[in-house]
Design a protein around this motif. Structure first.
Motif, short mmCIF file in Angstrom:
data_model
loop_
_atom_site.label_atom_id
_atom_site.label_comp_id
_atom_site.label_asym_id
_atom_site.label_seq_id
_atom_site.Cartn_x
_atom_site.Cartn_y
_atom_site.Cartn_z
N HIS A 270 0.71 -0.72 0.22
CA HIS A 270 -0.09 -0.01 0.23
C HIS A 270 0.86 1.31 0.41
O HIS A 270 1.71 1.61 0.86
CB HIS A 270 -0.91 0.46 1.76
CG HIS A 270 -2.06 0.90 1.09
ND1 HIS A 270 -2.86 0.92 0.43
CD2 HIS A 270 -1.94 2.22 1.59
CE1 HIS A 270 -3.60 1.82 0.66
NE2 HIS A 270 -3.12 3.50 1.55
N ILE A 271 0.22 2.45 -0.89
CA ILE A 271 1.28 3.40 -1.24
C ILE A 271 0.24 4.64 -0.70
O ILE A 271 -0.44 4.61 -1.15
CB ILE A 271 1.30 4.13 -1.86
CG1 ILE A 271 3.23 2.92 -2.55
CG2 ILE A 271 2.45 5.96 -2.15
CD1 ILE A 271 3.40 2.92 -3.89
N HIS A 272 0.53 5.76 0.54
CA HIS A 272 -0.87 6.83 0.80
C HIS A 272 -0.15 7.84 0.92
O HIS A 272 1.57 8.02 1.12
CB HIS A 272 -0.82 6.79 2.27
CG HIS A 272 -1.68 7.03 2.93
ND1 HIS A 272 -3.12 8.09 2.04
CD2 HIS A 272 -1.01 8.96 3.16
CE1 HIS A 272 -3.52 9.02 2.86
NE2 HIS A 272 -2.33 9.89 3.66
N VAL A 273 -0.22 8.79 -0.87
CA VAL A 273 0.12 10.00 -0.19
C VAL A 273 -0.18 11.22 0.67
O VAL A 273 -1.70 11.11 0.51
CB VAL A 273 0.43 10.71 -1.67
CG1 VAL A 273 1.83 9.63 -2.62
CG2 VAL A 273 -0.65 10.71 -2.59
N GLY A 274 0.97 11.74 1.42
CA GLY A 274 -0.30 12.77 2.64
C GLY A 274 -0.84 13.81 1.98
O GLY A 274 -0.91 14.29 0.36
#
Length: 378
Positions: A270-274
């Motif tokens: 999983h990749i999350h960009v803030g």
């Protein structure tokens, strides 16, 4: 000669020549045969010879390589936060760092899928000692971070790097990826090193550091792998550190880690960009006059974002429960998932070596510990 020639990737005008120097190398053949298994060598070679830009190389070749890696070594990549980013806009992505090649390759795949500006990405020059790896990295828009320099040269190198990153972001409208600290996180504790932020700030001609960081649009990124394909490879260094010994890498260790990271099993990713840091930086500027305190406060803001958005997997909860001899998180995993993890542990780690065993478990458990600390601190 441009002042950035020692660290920059290829310009588009140099791409074709770079490709031709690497086209017959066994590593290029291995990469293309993996990516296009049904395609005759002469077909992909002909396509490569017609390639004249980094974007073409990334979209026609590297993008497909990443899709094949996901297909063969994972159970899928999920994302969150990308819809908040604006098209045709450059961002400075400051990310936790688990895998040498994949962290940034996966981020760029997601940026491409969302129609966003892809990154130029920092890579340690120790990872591209082989000529063909250096060529491939420059074809894939990597720029070099020079490692192991004496203090005076390190300062000059940091200034150059900072200026180059500033130019990419502010003049070329090119996003940039950089890890929150030097080297990959080996113990599961993701933390931003203030030195990285100090290096980035060197390019600011503004006395107000936070104003510069607002200008370059800092976005914290968290990436998490259900299984770290290089988990066991990280053990010798962790054991040396536990024994207060200086760790010396084997000759081809970085290269073997690079390959293992790409080809090893990862299960889910999983990749999350803030969100872009904005009002947080205004608050820091109003609360702290001292630049060192500002940098430390900013590092904390980035850490909070990464810890808060880091996706925990069953493997993290299983490791926490085994390490602490509890069933606290038993609802977060199945018996089957637990037995698969225990089997991996038995295969990769000598059970009699308590330091290695605890180090391996802590690597997976620490993200849970950190998230609990973060949630209790709010």
């Amino acid at each position: 000669m441009s002042k950035f020639d020692s660290i920059r990737p290829f310009y588009d005008a140099e791409i074709n020549e770079g490709i031709r120097t690497a086209i017959n190398h066994p590593m290029m053949k291995a990469l293309m045969n993996f990516t296009f298994p049904e395609v005759d060598d002469e077909v992909w070679k002909e396509q490569l010879r017609k390639t004249h830009s980094i974007r073409d190389f990334q979209c026609n070749f590297i993008y497909n390589s990443v899709q094949k890696v996901l297909e063969k070594t994972s159970e899928g990549l999920t994302t969150s936060g990308f819809e908040q980013l604006e098209k045709n806009t450059s961002y400075l992505f400051i990310s936790n760092h688990r895998d040498i090649i994949l962290d940034t390759s996966l981020l760029n795949t997601c940026l491409f899928d969302h129609g966003l500006v892809m990154t130029a990405s920092a890579i340690g020059d120790n990872l591209v000692k082989k000529a063909v790896l250096l060529t491939l990295s420059k074809l894939n828009r990597n720029f070099l971070v020079q490692r192991g320099l004496p203090p005076r040269e390190l300062l000059e190198s940091s200034r150059l790097l900072s200026e180059y990153i500033g130019q990419l972001l502010l003049r070329e409208n090119r996003s940039v990826w950089i890890a929150q600290r030097e080297g990959r996180t080996k113990d599961g504790n993701d933390a931003t090193h203030p030195g990285v932020l100090k290096m980035l700030a060197m390019a600011s001609d503004d006395q107000n550091l936070m104003r510069y960081f607002k200008k370059i649009k800092v976005v914290p990124v968290s990436i998490s792998y259900e299984y770290d394909p290089t988990d066991a490879l990280k053990m010798p260094q962790l054991m040396a550190e536990a024994n207060n010994e200086v760790y010396v890498k084997e000759k081809n260790e970085d290269f073997m880690t690079l390959l293992s990271g790409i080809m090893g099993q990862k299960k889910h990713i999983h990749i999350h960009v803030g969100k872009v840091l904005d009002t947080e930086l205004d608050n820091i500027a109003s609360e702290h006059e001292n630049s060192n305190k500002q940098i430390q406060a900013m590092a904390q803001i980035i850490d909070d974002s990464i810890l808060n958005s880091y996706k925990l997997w069953p493997t993290n909860y299983i490791a926490y429960d085994i390490l602490n001899n509890t069933n606290t998180f038993s609802e977060q995993y199945t018996e089957n998932e637990k037995s698969l993890f225990e089997r991996r542990l038995e295969m990769k780690i000598d059970q009699k070596n308590t330091v290695a065993l605890q180090g391996f478990l802590a690597m997976y458990a620490n993200p849970v510990v950190n998230k609990l600390k973060y949630q209790n601190a709010i």
